[in-house]
Design a protein around this motif. Sequence first.
Motif, PDB file in Angstrom:
ATOM      1  N   PHE A   1      10.296 -12.377   0.899  1.00  0.00           N
ATOM      2  CA  PHE A   1       9.734 -11.035   0.928  1.00  0.00           C
ATOM      3  C   PHE A   1       8.244 -11.115   1.184  1.00  0.00           C
ATOM      4  O   PHE A   1       7.541 -11.910   0.579  1.00  0.00           O
ATOM      5  N   LYS A   2       7.783 -10.250   2.065  1.00  0.00           N
ATOM      6  CA  LYS A   2       6.353 -10.140   2.286  1.00  0.00           C
ATOM      7  C   LYS A   2       5.963  -8.695   2.045  1.00  0.00           C
ATOM      8  O   LYS A   2       6.496  -7.776   2.679  1.00  0.00           O
ATOM      9  N   PHE A   3       5.068  -8.485   1.122  1.00  0.00           N
ATOM     10  CA  PHE A   3       4.533  -7.154   0.882  1.00  0.00           C
ATOM     11  C   PHE A   3       3.648  -6.761   2.057  1.00  0.00           C
ATOM     12  O   PHE A   3       2.834  -7.567   2.531  1.00  0.00           O
ATOM     13  N   LEU A   4       3.790  -5.531   2.531  1.00  0.00           N
ATOM     14  CA  LEU A   4       2.986  -5.071   3.664  1.00  0.00           C
ATOM     15  C   LEU A   4       1.912  -4.079   3.232  1.00  0.00           C
ATOM     16  O   LEU A   4       0.726  -4.262   3.509  1.00  0.00           O
ATOM     17  N   ILE A   5       2.337  -3.021   2.567  1.00  0.00           N
ATOM     18  CA  ILE A   5       1.395  -1.946   2.241  1.00  0.00           C
ATOM     19  C   ILE A   5       2.011  -1.066   1.161  1.00  0.00           C
ATOM     20  O   ILE A   5       3.245  -1.001   1.046  1.00  0.00           O
ATOM     21  N   ASN A   6       1.171  -0.422   0.372  1.00  0.00           N
ATOM     22  CA  ASN A   6       1.704   0.611  -0.510  1.00  0.00           C
ATOM     23  C   ASN A   6       0.746   1.783  -0.620  1.00  0.00           C
ATOM     24  O   ASN A   6      -0.447   1.678  -0.304  1.00  0.00           O
ATOM     25  N   PHE A   7       1.323   2.888  -1.004  1.00  0.00           N
ATOM     26  CA  PHE A   7       0.626   4.170  -1.056  1.00  0.00           C
ATOM     27  C   PHE A   7       0.828   4.817  -2.417  1.00  0.00           C
ATOM     28  O   PHE A   7       1.850   4.611  -3.069  1.00  0.00           O
ATOM     29  N   GLN A   8      -0.136   5.617  -2.793  1.00  0.00           N
ATOM     30  CA  GLN A   8       0.100   6.582  -3.856  1.00  0.00           C
ATOM     31  C   GLN A   8      -0.215   7.934  -3.231  1.00  0.00           C
ATOM     32  O   GLN A   8      -1.367   8.193  -2.839  1.00  0.00           O
TER      33      GLN A   8
END
Lengths: 108, 115
Positions: free
Chosen positions: B43-50
């Motif tokens: 798994f590679k984390f790409l981006i996250n939002f709130q």
Amino acid sequence: GQQVQQSPASLVLQEGENAELQCNFSSTATRLQWFYQRPGGSLVSLLSNPSGTKHTGRLTSTTVTKERRGSLHISSSQITDSGTYLCAMGQGGRALIFGTGTTVSVSP
Amino acid sequence: NSKVIQTPRYLVKGQGQKAKMRCIPEKGHPVVFWYQQNKNNEFKFLINFQNQEVLQQIDMTEKRFSAECPSNSPCSLEIQSSEAGDSALYLCASSLRRGRDTEVFFGKGTRLTVV
């Protein structure tokens, strides 16, 4: 960097046997979340707990955050339990860090 | 069961083409994550939002990948110029809040194949 290691990489069970999957992580975690995934399938959240023990059905998750380890116990395995079990470490609200999984095969 | 909806389930693009995938988080979940899962289960984390704001993203995302979570519209992840190495399962997840005990729920994913 931060790492999550799962063992064993694969496990073969006879139906009805119990199994214990291990998860070790390299830095402080605020919770472990366990997921189940069939080949090509979506991730299904099984259990999420910051510490201690949590149950759902035939699954028990135990997390000892200060020792940086956790486990998932599957009791009385069934053929439908076959798939990949993924452990992911959470640190507050940051993105989860995943292990590479334990592939479980349950045969009749 | 997760109520995170991802579309399309499968996407096939030629090298250099744009690839766009969408995600509707669970109702009431303001935090959205995008991950890439390769054939080795990594798994590679790409981006996250709130809500609409980017919380974290990796360098790879900043170059060829773009993502947004506009209000009242699905979130999206777009690869501007697809490469063979982008072939993977792209997973969207949402959670109720950023917190110590917050559980994260995943959609079924979009499987991208770059030919």
